[in-house]
Design a protein around this motif. Structure first.
Motif, PDB file in Angstrom:
ATOM      1  N   GLU A  72       0.798  -1.159  -0.180  1.00 35.07           N
ATOM      2  CA  GLU A  72       0.402   0.350  -0.293  1.00 35.07           C
ATOM      3  C   GLU A  72       1.030   1.491  -0.025  1.00 35.07           C
ATOM      4  O   GLU A  72       0.463   2.325  -0.581  1.00 35.07           O
ATOM      5  CB  GLU A  72      -0.666   0.175   1.159  1.00 35.07           C
ATOM      6  CG  GLU A  72      -1.814  -1.274   0.602  1.00 35.07           C
ATOM      7  CD  GLU A  72      -2.871  -0.771   2.406  1.00 35.07           C
ATOM      8  OE1 GLU A  72      -4.398  -1.882   2.383  1.00 35.07           O
ATOM      9  OE2 GLU A  72      -2.280  -0.605   3.430  1.00 35.07           O
ATOM     10  N   ASP A 108      -4.780  -8.884   2.358  1.00 39.73           N
ATOM     11  CA  ASP A 108      -6.108  -9.434   1.386  1.00 39.73           C
ATOM     12  C   ASP A 108      -6.266 -10.276   1.933  1.00 39.73           C
ATOM     13  O   ASP A 108      -7.909 -11.562   1.858  1.00 39.73           O
ATOM     14  CB  ASP A 108      -5.291  -9.748   0.574  1.00 39.73           C
ATOM     15  CG  ASP A 108      -6.557 -10.064  -0.998  1.00 39.73           C
ATOM     16  OD1 ASP A 108      -7.969  -9.197  -1.077  1.00 39.73           O
ATOM     17  OD2 ASP A 108      -6.770 -10.256  -1.892  1.00 39.73           O
ATOM     18  N   ASN A 109      -6.691 -10.324   3.625  1.00 40.13           N
ATOM     19  CA  ASN A 109      -7.204 -11.507   4.000  1.00 40.13           C
ATOM     20  C   ASN A 109      -7.068 -12.627   4.292  1.00 40.13           C
ATOM     21  O   ASN A 109      -7.836 -13.310   4.212  1.00 40.13           O
ATOM     22  CB  ASN A 109      -8.710 -11.051   4.487  1.00 40.13           C
ATOM     23  CG  ASN A 109      -9.866 -11.720   5.334  1.00 40.13           C
ATOM     24  OD1 ASN A 109      -9.558 -11.690   6.726  1.00 40.13           O
ATOM     25  ND2 ASN A 109     -10.655 -11.812   5.289  1.00 40.13           N
ATOM     26  N   ASN A 120      -0.617  -5.092   2.253  1.00 41.21           N
ATOM     27  CA  ASN A 120      -2.052  -5.794   2.968  1.00 41.21           C
ATOM     28  C   ASN A 120      -2.185  -6.970   2.409  1.00 41.21           C
ATOM     29  O   ASN A 120      -1.382  -7.563   1.668  1.00 41.21           O
ATOM     30  CB  ASN A 120      -2.917  -4.572   1.987  1.00 41.21           C
ATOM     31  CG  ASN A 120      -4.398  -4.526   2.373  1.00 41.21           C
ATOM     32  OD1 ASN A 120      -4.876  -6.386   2.251  1.00 41.21           O
ATOM     33  ND2 ASN A 120      -5.385  -4.033   2.018  1.00 41.21           N
ATOM     34  N   ALA A 155      -4.005  -1.524  10.723  1.00 38.57           N
ATOM     35  CA  ALA A 155      -4.901  -2.730  11.484  1.00 38.57           C
ATOM     36  C   ALA A 155      -5.561  -2.626  12.330  1.00 38.57           C
ATOM     37  O   ALA A 155      -5.824  -1.351  12.620  1.00 38.57           O
ATOM     38  CB  ALA A 155      -4.313  -3.846  11.854  1.00 38.57           C
ATOM     39  N   ASN A 156      -6.428  -3.023  12.922  1.00 41.17           N
ATOM     40  CA  ASN A 156      -7.229  -2.966  14.245  1.00 41.17           C
ATOM     41  C   ASN A 156      -6.126  -3.034  15.318  1.00 41.17           C
ATOM     42  O   ASN A 156      -5.602  -3.930  15.269  1.00 41.17           O
ATOM     43  CB  ASN A 156      -8.772  -4.269  13.717  1.00 41.17           C
ATOM     44  CG  ASN A 156      -9.677  -3.887  12.573  1.00 41.17           C
ATOM     45  OD1 ASN A 156     -10.303  -2.638  13.004  1.00 41.17           O
ATOM     46  ND2 ASN A 156      -9.499  -4.845  11.602  1.00 41.17           N
ATOM     47  N   SER A 216     -15.125  -1.801  13.695  1.00 42.49           N
ATOM     48  CA  SER A 216     -13.775  -1.533  13.187  1.00 42.49           C
ATOM     49  C   SER A 216     -13.773  -0.857  13.167  1.00 42.49           C
ATOM     50  O   SER A 216     -13.716   0.488  12.793  1.00 42.49           O
ATOM     51  CB  SER A 216     -13.698  -2.538  11.761  1.00 42.49           C
ATOM     52  OG  SER A 216     -12.339  -2.890  11.323  1.00 42.49           O
ATOM     53  N   ASN A 243      -1.400  -5.488   7.525  1.00 39.84           N
ATOM     54  CA  ASN A 243      -2.848  -5.193   8.062  1.00 39.84           C
ATOM     55  C   ASN A 243      -3.590  -6.526   7.358  1.00 39.84           C
ATOM     56  O   ASN A 243      -2.969  -7.421   6.408  1.00 39.84           O
ATOM     57  CB  ASN A 243      -3.040  -3.601   7.549  1.00 39.84           C
ATOM     58  CG  ASN A 243      -3.173  -3.246   5.800  1.00 39.84           C
ATOM     59  OD1 ASN A 243      -3.700  -4.452   4.792  1.00 39.84           O
ATOM     60  ND2 ASN A 243      -2.898  -1.475   6.090  1.00 39.84           N
ATOM     61  N   ASN A 244      -4.766  -5.969   7.678  1.00 42.71           N
ATOM     62  CA  ASN A 244      -5.749  -6.965   7.054  1.00 42.71           C
ATOM     63  C   ASN A 244      -5.119  -9.073   6.720  1.00 42.71           C
ATOM     64  O   ASN A 244      -5.217  -9.635   5.646  1.00 42.71           O
ATOM     65  CB  ASN A 244      -5.916  -6.715   5.303  1.00 42.71           C
ATOM     66  CG  ASN A 244      -6.963  -6.792   4.819  1.00 42.71           C
ATOM     67  OD1 ASN A 244      -8.332  -7.494   5.632  1.00 42.71           O
ATOM     68  ND2 ASN A 244      -6.907  -6.626   3.763  1.00 42.71           N
ATOM     69  N   GLY A 304      -9.801  -0.589  11.724  1.00 42.04           N
ATOM     70  CA  GLY A 304      -8.871  -0.662  10.774  1.00 42.04           C
ATOM     71  C   GLY A 304      -8.480  -2.153   9.431  1.00 42.04           C
ATOM     72  O   GLY A 304     -10.137  -2.203   9.773  1.00 42.04           O
ATOM     73  N   LYS A 305      -8.115  -2.590   9.277  1.00 44.73           N
ATOM     74  CA  LYS A 305      -7.753  -3.781   8.169  1.00 44.73           C
ATOM     75  C   LYS A 305      -7.380  -5.025   8.871  1.00 44.73           C
ATOM     76  O   LYS A 305      -6.173  -4.728   9.428  1.00 44.73           O
ATOM     77  CB  LYS A 305      -8.004  -3.331   6.800  1.00 44.73           C
ATOM     78  CG  LYS A 305      -8.499  -2.174   6.396  1.00 44.73           C
ATOM     79  CD  LYS A 305      -7.791  -2.217   5.270  1.00 44.73           C
ATOM     80  CE  LYS A 305      -6.828  -1.270   5.303  1.00 44.73           C
ATOM     81  NZ  LYS A 305      -5.577  -0.699   3.959  1.00 44.73           N
ATOM     82  N   GLY A 306      -8.640  -5.906   9.601  1.00 47.76           N
ATOM     83  CA  GLY A 306      -8.163  -7.070  10.041  1.00 47.76           C
ATOM     84  C   GLY A 306      -6.836  -7.180  11.099  1.00 47.76           C
ATOM     85  O   GLY A 306      -6.838  -6.469  11.944  1.00 47.76           O
TER      86      GLY A 306
END
Length: 337
Positions: free
Chosen positions: A70, A82-83, A80, A251-252, A270, A112-113, A272-274
């Motif tokens: 990112e 992507d989960n 990132n 991220a979270n 939430s 993150n994520n 943030g991301k993941g």
């Protein structure tokens, strides 16, 4: 029963391929889980396969992620995931940190994520073959209460640092910033055993020896147990890991980290991301010749191994117990209950 670790790794990788993972990703996940088993950390090993499967089955993990940058500078990157399964994001992120360190002297990656990434030490040790010091941090499920609180706001938030040496095995510190991991509590509960006081508390904040107390609204304490034994210092360490892992990456943080088990519902809020990780690679020759440093590390190890042990005790170097497990289990097989 004991099983050959290579056969178990192949079997485990095939499970993740059946879940829809590309073969390379499945190999990474299996390698991380088997590394935990070999190093005597079963709480982060094969018992996680069911957790990961249930998360994927519930659609809460992306089995075919496209991991991307990112943001980046010559020495840093924000990744990132992507989960993805955590080991997939984590290994890629550490590889990026190492490549940046080759150019800039040090390299740093904030991810993150992502999701649960297994043992922190796996990624820190990736730096060793490059004559680098490796650093690995991650936040985790909010199961830990800050000192004098009954709110579950932090994860067990591990830290790992791996340092190369010349003639001795590497120094590998891999530890949670809480006194016990959720997985270890699960193992104790499965065995019908209690846990020592000072590790967990009930929902009112009273001491407990029940390894299943988390399911009853209880919490894990911070490292130290209570303020008289330094729990405020454990709180500081957990908080720092959370900040590095989440706020730098986007991220979270804290209580907003998504549950890493499918039986707990996703949070309604939430920030943030993941889930987040943080990685570092420090090239030794950015500071002094690597050969000189590694000789100094050998001297450090000799000095500490030469410390006078108390009666019945034995002075160990961080990473030594895990290395002994690894030697034993490679030879005799992984114990699986």
């Amino acid at each position: 029963m004991r099983y050959n670790h290579l056969e178990v790794k192949e079997f485990t990788a095939n499970i993740f391929v059946a879940m829809g993972c590309p073969a390379n990703d499945a190999e990474v996940i299996a390698d991380v889980l088997i590394a935990a088993e070999l190093r005597g950390i079963p709480s982060h090993g094969l018992m996680r396969v069911n957790d990961y499967y249930q998360m994927a089955k519930a659609g809460r993990i992306n089995t075919s992620p496209v991991i991307s940058k990112e943001h980046e500078t010559p020495s840093t990157a924000t990744i990132n995931g992507d989960n993805s399964f955590g080991p997939v994001t984590a290994k890629k992120s550490m590889e990026i940190a190492i490549e940046k360190a080759k150019v800039a002297g040090t390299g740093w990656a904030a991810s993150n994520n992502s999701n649960h990434y297994g043992i922190a030490g796996y990624y820190a040790m990736m730096a060793l073959e490059h004559d680098m010091i490796g650093v690995s941090l991650t936040n985790a499920n909010p199961l830990v209460s800050p000192t004098d609180s009954i709110s579950r706001l932090l994860g067990t938030n591990p830290v790992a640092v791996a340092v190369p040496t010349q003639k001795y095995p590497p120094f590998v510190a891999d530890f949670a910033t809480a006194p016990v991991a959720r997985g270890k509590l699960a193992l104790k509960k499965r065995a019908g055993q209690s846990v020592p006081f000072g590790l967990v508390q009930d929902k009112l904040g009273d001491p407990s020896d029940n390894p299943g107390i988390l399911e009853q609204g209880g919490a894990i304490l911070t490292l130290g147990g209570d303020i008289e034994h330094g729990s405020h210092k454990g709180y500081c360490m957990s908080a720092l890991v959370d900040i590095f892992s989440s706020l730098l990456s986007g991220a979270n943080f804290g209580p907003f980290v998504p549950p890493q088990v499918a039986y707990l519902p996703l949070l309604s809020q939430s920030v943030g991301k993941g889930l987040g990780h943080f990685f570092g690679a420090i090239r030794i020759d950015a500071f002094r010749p690597a050969s000189e440093f590694k000789k100094s590390m050998d001297k450090w190890i000799e000095t500490f191994k030469g410390a006078q042990a108390k009666e019945g005790g034995k002075v160990l170097i961080p990473g030594e117990p895990e290395r002994e497990y690894e030697k034993k289990f490679i030879k005799e097989g992984i114990p699986i209950i």
